[in-house]
Design a protein around this motif. Structure first.
Motif, PDB file in Angstrom:
ATOM      1  N   TRP A 110       0.839  -1.209   0.000  1.00 43.37           N
ATOM      2  CA  TRP A 110       0.000   0.000   0.000  1.00 43.37           C
ATOM      3  C   TRP A 110       0.874   1.260   0.000  1.00 43.37           C
ATOM      4  CZ3 TRP A 110      -1.565   2.734   4.894  1.00 43.37           C
ATOM      5  CH2 TRP A 110      -2.505   3.730   4.653  1.00 43.37           C
ATOM      6  N   LEU A 111       1.964   1.237   0.774  1.00 38.08           N
ATOM      7  CA  LEU A 111       2.857   2.388   0.830  1.00 38.08           C
ATOM      8  C   LEU A 111       3.482   2.684  -0.529  1.00 38.08           C
ATOM      9  CD1 LEU A 111       4.835   1.969   4.182  1.00 38.08           C
ATOM     10  CD2 LEU A 111       2.760   3.233   3.762  1.00 38.08           C
ATOM     11  N   LYS A 112       3.712   1.651  -1.323  1.00 40.58           N
ATOM     12  CA  LYS A 112       4.355   1.844  -2.630  1.00 40.58           C
ATOM     13  C   LYS A 112       3.438   2.571  -3.614  1.00 40.58           C
ATOM     14  CE  LYS A 112       7.397  -2.170  -2.262  1.00 40.58           C
ATOM     15  NZ  LYS A 112       7.734  -3.500  -2.825  1.00 40.58           N
ATOM     16  N   GLY A 113       2.133   2.561  -3.353  1.00 45.13           N
ATOM     17  CA  GLY A 113       1.206   3.274  -4.220  1.00 45.13           C
ATOM     18  C   GLY A 113       0.626   2.387  -5.304  1.00 45.13           C
ATOM     19  N   PRO A 114      -0.381   2.907  -6.028  1.00 46.47           N
ATOM     20  CA  PRO A 114      -1.090   2.117  -7.037  1.00 46.47           C
ATOM     21  C   PRO A 114      -0.373   2.125  -8.380  1.00 46.47           C
ATOM     22  CG  PRO A 114      -2.101   4.272  -6.854  1.00 46.47           C
ATOM     23  CD  PRO A 114      -0.983   4.244  -5.841  1.00 46.47           C
ATOM     24  N   ASP A 115      -0.752   1.167  -9.217  1.00 45.00           N
ATOM     25  CA  ASP A 115      -0.271   1.121 -10.603  1.00 45.00           C
ATOM     26  C   ASP A 115      -1.240   1.816 -11.556  1.00 45.00           C
ATOM     27  OD1 ASP A 115       1.926  -0.402  -9.776  1.00 45.00           O
ATOM     28  OD2 ASP A 115       0.795  -2.278  -9.945  1.00 45.00           O
ATOM     29  N   HIS A 116      -2.437   2.136 -11.067  1.00 47.50           N
ATOM     30  CA  HIS A 116      -3.478   2.726 -11.900  1.00 47.50           C
ATOM     31  C   HIS A 116      -3.268   4.236 -12.039  1.00 47.50           C
ATOM     32  CE1 HIS A 116      -7.473   3.557 -13.509  1.00 47.50           C
ATOM     33  NE2 HIS A 116      -7.630   2.260 -13.657  1.00 47.50           N
ATOM     34  N   ASP A 117      -3.430   4.755 -13.263  1.00 43.67           N
ATOM     35  CA  ASP A 117      -3.172   6.179 -13.521  1.00 43.67           C
ATOM     36  C   ASP A 117      -4.163   7.092 -12.826  1.00 43.67           C
ATOM     37  OD1 ASP A 117      -1.028   5.529 -15.104  1.00 43.67           O
ATOM     38  OD2 ASP A 117      -2.172   5.582 -16.978  1.00 43.67           O
ATOM     39  N   GLU A 118      -5.387   6.621 -12.560  1.00 48.55           N
ATOM     40  CA  GLU A 118      -6.406   7.481 -11.980  1.00 48.55           C
ATOM     41  C   GLU A 118      -6.450   7.398 -10.457  1.00 48.55           C
ATOM     42  OE1 GLU A 118     -10.224   7.112 -13.739  1.00 48.55           O
ATOM     43  OE2 GLU A 118      -9.469   7.072 -15.786  1.00 48.55           O
ATOM     44  N   LEU A 119      -5.497   6.684  -9.874  1.00 49.36           N
ATOM     45  CA  LEU A 119      -5.428   6.561  -8.421  1.00 49.36           C
ATOM     46  C   LEU A 119      -4.090   7.089  -7.926  1.00 49.36           C
ATOM     47  CD1 LEU A 119      -6.915   2.981  -7.909  1.00 49.36           C
ATOM     48  CD2 LEU A 119      -8.123   5.168  -7.899  1.00 49.36           C
ATOM     49  N   MET A 120      -4.030   7.404  -6.646  1.00 50.33           N
ATOM     50  CA  MET A 120      -2.805   7.928  -6.063  1.00 50.33           C
ATOM     51  C   MET A 120      -2.593   7.389  -4.656  1.00 50.33           C
ATOM     52  SD  MET A 120      -3.872  11.846  -4.978  1.00 50.33           S
ATOM     53  CE  MET A 120      -2.361  12.045  -4.035  1.00 50.33           C
ATOM     54  N   GLY A 121      -1.322   7.307  -4.259  1.00 51.97           N
ATOM     55  CA  GLY A 121      -0.985   6.931  -2.897  1.00 51.97           C
ATOM     56  C   GLY A 121      -0.898   8.167  -2.019  1.00 51.97           C
ATOM     57  N   LEU A 122      -1.057   7.971  -0.719  1.00 53.97           N
ATOM     58  CA  LEU A 122      -1.077   9.096   0.215  1.00 53.97           C
ATOM     59  C   LEU A 122       0.208   9.241   1.008  1.00 53.97           C
ATOM     60  CD1 LEU A 122      -4.691   8.623   1.646  1.00 53.97           C
ATOM     61  CD2 LEU A 122      -3.961  10.285  -0.066  1.00 53.97           C
ATOM     62  N   PRO A 203     -16.800  -3.221   3.120  1.00 50.82           N
ATOM     63  CA  PRO A 203     -16.020  -3.205   1.863  1.00 50.82           C
ATOM     64  C   PRO A 203     -16.886  -3.003   0.626  1.00 50.82           C
ATOM     65  CG  PRO A 203     -15.347  -5.028   3.278  1.00 50.82           C
ATOM     66  CD  PRO A 203     -16.573  -4.442   3.894  1.00 50.82           C
ATOM     67  N   GLU A 204     -18.140  -3.464   0.675  1.00 55.43           N
ATOM     68  CA  GLU A 204     -19.008  -3.346  -0.494  1.00 55.43           C
ATOM     69  C   GLU A 204     -19.423  -1.908  -0.777  1.00 55.43           C
ATOM     70  OE1 GLU A 204     -19.588  -5.780  -2.557  1.00 55.43           O
ATOM     71  OE2 GLU A 204     -18.303  -7.029  -1.291  1.00 55.43           O
ATOM     72  N   SER A 205     -19.122  -1.002   0.132  1.00 57.21           N
ATOM     73  CA  SER A 205     -19.456   0.402  -0.108  1.00 57.21           C
ATOM     74  C   SER A 205     -18.411   1.097  -0.974  1.00 57.21           C
ATOM     75  CB  SER A 205     -19.598   1.147   1.217  1.00 57.21           C
ATOM     76  OG  SER A 205     -18.366   1.162   1.933  1.00 57.21           O
ATOM     77  N   TYR A 206     -17.375   0.366  -1.364  1.00 55.36           N
ATOM     78  CA  TYR A 206     -16.320   0.921  -2.202  1.00 55.36           C
ATOM     79  C   TYR A 206     -16.354   0.276  -3.589  1.00 55.36           C
ATOM     80  CZ  TYR A 206     -14.490   2.594   2.255  1.00 55.36           C
ATOM     81  OH  TYR A 206     -14.360   3.197   3.467  1.00 55.36           O
ATOM     82  N   LEU A 207     -16.235   1.105  -4.607  1.00 47.91           N
ATOM     83  CA  LEU A 207     -16.177   0.590  -5.969  1.00 47.91           C
ATOM     84  C   LEU A 207     -14.798   0.013  -6.249  1.00 47.91           C
ATOM     85  CD1 LEU A 207     -17.879   3.487  -7.985  1.00 47.91           C
ATOM     86  CD2 LEU A 207     -18.909   1.301  -7.325  1.00 47.91           C
ATOM     87  N   TRP A 208     -14.773  -1.040  -7.109  1.00 43.28           N
ATOM     88  CA  TRP A 208     -13.507  -1.509  -7.634  1.00 43.28           C
ATOM     89  C   TRP A 208     -13.011  -0.471  -8.630  1.00 43.28           C
ATOM     90  CZ3 TRP A 208     -11.147  -5.459  -5.370  1.00 43.28           C
ATOM     91  CH2 TRP A 208     -11.931  -6.395  -4.683  1.00 43.28           C
ATOM     92  N   VAL A 209     -11.706  -0.411  -8.823  1.00 40.54           N
ATOM     93  CA  VAL A 209     -11.155   0.606  -9.713  1.00 40.54           C
ATOM     94  C   VAL A 209     -11.679   0.449 -11.132  1.00 40.54           C
ATOM     95  CG1 VAL A 209      -9.088  -0.744 -10.279  1.00 40.54           C
ATOM     96  CG2 VAL A 209      -9.027   1.752 -10.421  1.00 40.54           C
ATOM     97  N   ASP A 210     -12.002  -0.772 -11.542  1.00 39.39           N
ATOM     98  CA  ASP A 210     -12.537  -0.985 -12.887  1.00 39.39           C
ATOM     99  C   ASP A 210     -13.938  -0.402 -13.055  1.00 39.39           C
ATOM    100  OD1 ASP A 210     -10.221  -2.310 -13.487  1.00 39.39           O
ATOM    101  OD2 ASP A 210     -11.027  -4.302 -13.107  1.00 39.39           O
ATOM    102  N   GLU A 211     -14.619  -0.177 -11.931  1.00 48.47           N
ATOM    103  CA  GLU A 211     -15.960   0.402 -11.987  1.00 48.47           C
ATOM    104  C   GLU A 211     -15.936   1.928 -11.958  1.00 48.47           C
ATOM    105  OE1 GLU A 211     -18.397  -3.070  -9.594  1.00 48.47           O
ATOM    106  OE2 GLU A 211     -17.336  -1.538  -8.433  1.00 48.47           O
TER     107      GLU A 211
END
Length: 319
Positions: A110-122, A203-211
């Motif tokens: 999680w610390l390393k951050g996401p691979d997805h362009d529309e997401l970001m690590g904190l 957990p179901e209150s969160y969308l998957w990144v593909d959604e």
């Protein structure tokens, strides 16, 4: 003459006795020890190989070195979008060395951050997860002091705590206590109280990144982010307002006016209340009157005195 002969005989006898004594002192050869030349006929005695010398045993390293084993695990990570409007789920496979904590490996991913362009690590790369311990069913996660140097703002700090709690929830922890260098503090960055454990959501209150739907924000303020309509857009028959809101209990008040009269008013509820961003949609039906300009006004009512807060005006043109 006789004396000379006697002297010579005595001398000779003495020499013979001395020689006999020297011969007796030479040890007899051991019949069990074979001469290398006799054992290897034809080999020159000068080329007899020297006996091999065994290497000394290192008594300090007698235990065998087993091969390290690794196992793959499917986990769920949580990341924010680039606008810090919401959190999304990402499934990821991590490889963990046998004997290591899966929970710690998941947080490090999680610390390393996401691979997805529309997401970001904190969190920046300087932060270290010192340890994770189970205290009565509550996960105690200790970070290095660099965690206090993050510049996240109030929204980012809330998202950080939310994501951490959700990450630990998949390992059976419904609550997570944040620590810095092993100590519990009242606040992490000055916006969120961390003296008590953070509860995980569903957990179901969160969308998957593909959604996740890529949407452009056309107008915004601290409480509203509008996807449509764009300011000055032409509408007919009805006005559809879609966006995100961060308001108390998710309640959004709205009006539509033409500069003289309020033509429509009401309220709607976003999918989530503050401090989260909830999605909403407002549909305003128009009468037969056309060819005029109007303004949609969104606002939040103060819980203290009912006054308007965070007004956002969207001008439109009715065909």
């Amino acid at each position: 003459m006789k004396k000379l002969i006697s002297y010579l005989l005595i001398t000779l006898l003495s020499s013979l006795l001395l020689l006999s004594a020297c011969v007796q002192e030479i040890p007899a050869p051991d019949p069990d020890v074979k001469d290398p030349v006799e054992e290897n006929p034809g080999q020159d005695s000068d080329n007899v190989p020297e006996p091999e010398v065994e290497e000394p045993i290192d008594e300090g390293n007698l235990s065998p070195t087993p091969e390290e084993k690794y196992e793959a695990h499917q986990i769920v990570l949580y990341f924010s979008d680039n606008d810090l409007m919401g959190t999304y789920r990402v499934e990821k496979e991590i490889v963990v060395r046998e004997g290591d904590q899966i929970e710690k490996a998941a947080l490090e991913a999680w610390l390393k951050g996401p691979d997805h362009d529309e997401l970001m690590g904190l969190i920046n790369s300087k932060v270290i997860i010192e340890y994770i311990e189970n205290f009565g069913g509550v996960a105690h996660v200790s970070f290095s002091k660099e965690i206090t140097e993050l510049n996240l703002g109030s929204s980012g700090e809330l998202l950080f705590a939310e994501q951490l709690a959700m990450l630990m929830q998949q390992f059976g922890f419904e609550q997570t206590q944040i620590l810095v260098e092993g100590r519990v503090g009242e606040s992490l960055l000055g916006h969120l109280y961390t003296g008590e454990p953070i509860a995980a959501n569903d957990p179901e209150s969160y969308l998957w990144v593909d959604e996740k739907i890529s949407r452009e924000i056309v107008l915004q303020n601290v409480a509203f982010r509008i996807f449509e309509p764009s300011p000055g857009a032409e509408v007919k028959d009805r006005i559809v307002v879609r966006g995100l809101a961060r308001v108390y209990e998710g309640t959004i008040m709205y009006e539509f006016e033409d500069g003289h009269f309020i033509l429509a008013e009401g309220f709607t509820t976003a999918s989530e209340g503050a401090p989260g961003w909830g999605e909403f949609e407002i549909i305003i039906e128009l009468d037969e009157v056309s060819k005029y300009s109007g303004t949609v006004i969104l606002y939040e009512e103060s819980a203290n005195d009912g006054s308007r807060r965070h007004e956002l005006k969207i001008p439109v043109k009715v065909k």
